[in-house]
Design an enzyme around this catalytic site. Structure first.
Site: not given
Length: 133
Positions: A19-20
């Site tokens: 996600d990051a």
């Protein structure tokens, strides 16, 4: 990260990293390809970094045969993971988004920078991210 240690991570841990990485990649592309203000770039980036858009990218990646067998296995495990969320979006959409993030997290932690770049570029292509956005 060594393959044995990487294989022991849960799909949700991989998705947390993915996600990051995906968000940073999209934000970097948006900032480098536009001359908009911070607020506008945020609006553009959120068009691509959301569960619905990521689920669509995951479907396109899966259908294209682009994923390796290891990545396909990671995606399958992530799609089937029991997620503790109260998201307002449909469960299937959220699971596909998590699968995409897990695959990206796996690519990040595996240390294969070339494959990670290929994967992220293909995601941007399937998302329709280009200089005209």
């Amino acid at each position: 990260m060594e393959k044995n240690a990487l294989d022991r991570l849960t799909p949700t841990a991989l998705a947390f990293i993915g996600d990051a990485v995906y968000s940073l990649y999209i934000r970097t592309r948006v900032v480098s390809e536009t001359d908009f203000t911070c607020g506008t770039t945020h609006v553009i980036a959120t068009k691509y970094v959301n569960a619905t858009a990521q689920a669509e990218v995951f479907d396109a990646l899966s259908a294209s045969g682009f994923l390796t067998p290891d990545e396909t296995d990671i995606a399958r495990r992530a799609k089937n993971a029991h997620l503790h969320t109260r998201s307002k979006i449909p469960s299937d959409t959220y699971h596909k988004s998590t699968a995409l993030e897990a695959v990206i997290g796996y690519a990040e932690l595996s240390g294969n920078a070339a494959r990670k770049a290929e994967l992220l570029d293909k995601c941007a292509e399937f998302a329709g991210l280009n200089k005209s956005n």
